[in-house]
Scaffold this motif. Structure first.
Motif, PDB file in Angstrom:
ATOM      1  N   ILE A 194      58.175 -20.037 -16.114  1.00  0.00           N
ATOM      2  CA  ILE A 194      57.972 -20.505 -17.562  1.00  0.00           C
ATOM      3  C   ILE A 194      59.266 -20.413 -18.440  1.00  0.00           C
ATOM      4  N   THR A 203      52.049 -17.962 -18.309  1.00  0.00           N
ATOM      5  CA  THR A 203      51.650 -19.265 -17.680  1.00  0.00           C
ATOM      6  C   THR A 203      50.481 -19.899 -17.862  1.00  0.00           C
ATOM      7  N   ASP A 253      58.321 -13.476 -15.617  1.00  0.00           N
ATOM      8  CA  ASP A 253      58.061 -14.811 -15.145  1.00  0.00           C
ATOM      9  C   ASP A 253      59.253 -15.700 -15.575  1.00  0.00           C
TER      10      ASP A 253
END
Length: 228
Positions: A144, A172, A138
């Protein structure tokens, strides 16, 4: 330490009292982390080092990806390093002896023997490994920003309600919540206590009672038909 053991109930009550008394959000998060690490170390304190090491490696890799900026090559290299490390760690503990034994079957007719290692499978390793790897992915995707507080990230990985049995939580979703200044209310305590009690009832009075019958079927599957 199981969720229906007296040791966990006492730890949980002590933690709730501590969270109610302490007002500092930072200290609350440190208390949650300490409780989570203690909860994991209760199974085998030696495995706590592996959890902390995995947390530290993925924490540093994510910071490196964030610092790489627009350098695509460096970001991909760090991402690959994370995937190799996490899957390698998981493969070592879960599948090493399986592959060695399979190799032994192949080499046995040739008179070659391959020994296995006495490797203990760390509880929850699949959950926290894939959760850490998903976090790095991510960060690489820009969904993020890398967490710069190691202890906050460690709490995200080791949060005891989902550490040993899942589910795998996305960064997240959980990391922003861990950074909030949460204020306890009696209404929230009541809802949590009710949910916990319902789950405990299902575990002790339904699942555990049915297990005696179900285990007999699984232990003698050839004796029973599909309807059973």
């Amino acid at each position: 330490m199981l969720f229906n053991q007296p040791e966990f109930i006492l730890l949980f009550i002590a933690l709730l009292i501590g969270l109610a008394v302490v007002k500092s959000p930072v200290l609350r998060r440190r208390m949650l982390l300490a409780a989570s690490w203690y909860f994991y170390a209760y199974w085998d304190w030696r495995l706590l080092g592996l959890l902390i090491a995995s947390t530290f490696v993925n924490y540093l890799i994510a910071l490196g990806i964030g610092a790489a900026g627009s350098s695509v090559g460096r970001r991909k290299t760090l991402l690959v390093a994370s995937v190799v490390y996490n899957l390698g760690l998981l493969g070592l503990f879960k599948y090493f002896n399986f592959f060695v034994e399979s190799l032994g079957w192949i080499l046995g007719p040739l008179g070659l023997r391959v020994g296995t290692l006495d490797i203990v499978l760390p509880i929850g390793i699949s959950f926290y490994t894939f959760q850490a790897m998903a976090y790095v992915i991510d960060v690489h995707r820009g969904l993020i920003q890398p967490c710069r507080d190691f202890f906050n990230f460690a709490l995200f990985i080791a949060f005891f309600p989902q550490l040993v049995a899942g589910p795998i939580v996305r960064a997240t979703d959980l990391l922003p919540q861990l950074q909030l200044d949460v204020r306890l209310s009696w209404h929230d305590v009541f809802l949590g206590f009710r949910q916990f009690t319902i789950g405990l009832f299902k575990k002790l009075f339904i699942a555990d009672r049915l297990a005696g019958f179900v285990d007999q079927v699984f232990a003698n599957a050839g004796v029973f038909d599909g309807a059973s």
